[in-house]
Design a protein around this motif. Structure first.
Motif, PDB file in Angstrom:
ATOM      1  N   LYS A  80       8.006 -12.278  -9.142  1.00 26.63           N
ATOM      2  CA  LYS A  80       8.329 -12.240  -7.671  1.00 26.63           C
ATOM      3  C   LYS A  80       7.606 -11.392  -7.097  1.00 26.63           C
ATOM      4  O   LYS A  80       7.154 -11.659  -5.773  1.00 26.63           O
ATOM      5  CB  LYS A  80       9.792 -11.764  -7.510  1.00 26.63           C
ATOM      6  N   ILE A  81       7.130 -10.121  -7.469  1.00 27.93           N
ATOM      7  CA  ILE A  81       6.114  -9.192  -6.628  1.00 27.93           C
ATOM      8  C   ILE A  81       4.971  -9.901  -6.748  1.00 27.93           C
ATOM      9  O   ILE A  81       4.248  -9.755  -5.671  1.00 27.93           O
ATOM     10  CB  ILE A  81       6.063  -7.891  -7.617  1.00 27.93           C
ATOM     11  N   MET A  82       4.343 -10.695  -7.832  1.00 32.01           N
ATOM     12  CA  MET A  82       2.969 -11.294  -7.669  1.00 32.01           C
ATOM     13  C   MET A  82       3.058 -12.299  -6.501  1.00 32.01           C
ATOM     14  O   MET A  82       2.147 -12.436  -6.046  1.00 32.01           O
ATOM     15  CB  MET A  82       2.735 -11.920  -9.217  1.00 32.01           C
ATOM     16  N   LEU A  83       4.185 -13.062  -6.646  1.00 32.30           N
ATOM     17  CA  LEU A  83       4.134 -14.122  -5.717  1.00 32.30           C
ATOM     18  C   LEU A  83       4.019 -13.692  -4.172  1.00 32.30           C
ATOM     19  O   LEU A  83       3.599 -14.407  -3.274  1.00 32.30           O
ATOM     20  CB  LEU A  83       5.311 -15.345  -6.110  1.00 32.30           C
ATOM     21  N   VAL A  84       4.957 -12.880  -3.911  1.00 29.88           N
ATOM     22  CA  VAL A  84       4.857 -12.215  -2.543  1.00 29.88           C
ATOM     23  C   VAL A  84       3.355 -11.752  -2.380  1.00 29.88           C
ATOM     24  O   VAL A  84       2.854 -12.008  -1.175  1.00 29.88           O
ATOM     25  CB  VAL A  84       5.853 -10.940  -2.562  1.00 29.88           C
ATOM     26  N   GLY A  85       2.762 -10.889  -3.273  1.00 30.17           N
ATOM     27  CA  GLY A  85       1.535 -10.583  -2.944  1.00 30.17           C
ATOM     28  C   GLY A  85       0.545 -11.640  -2.766  1.00 30.17           C
ATOM     29  O   GLY A  85      -0.352 -11.340  -1.883  1.00 30.17           O
TER      30      GLY A  85
END
Length: 88
Positions: free
Chosen positions: A55-60
């Protein structure tokens, strides 16, 4: 003595500006590749945290892609719908 017309000058520099704007894609590609690599390393260390890391990677990835999309839009406008030529 023949000189360059103002329209040709503006169009030439607009093409140069469009090309320079697309250099933004190089930094974005490097940054996204680095982020994805670090996410894979994180999942390898803690497989149970995979969903949080993803999730964090995709937002980034989405945030880092935004400047490249803006640069692409500016390049398309400069090349095909140049508002600067109308000012001459």
């Amino acid at each position: 003595m023949t000189g360059i017309t103002p329209e040709a000058f503006v169009l030439g520099l607009s093409g140069l500006g469009a090309g320079l704007a697309m250099i933004c894609g190089i930094g974005t590609g490097i940054g996204q590749g680095y982020a994805a690599g670090r996410a894979v390393e994180g999942v390898a260390r803690q497989p149970e945290a995979q969903s949080d890391i993803l999730k964090i990677m995709l937002v980034g990835q989405g945030v880092s892609e935004t400047p490249t999309i803006f640069a692409f839009v500016v390049s398309i406008i400069l090349m095909f719908a140049n508002p600067l030529v109308g000012l001459l």
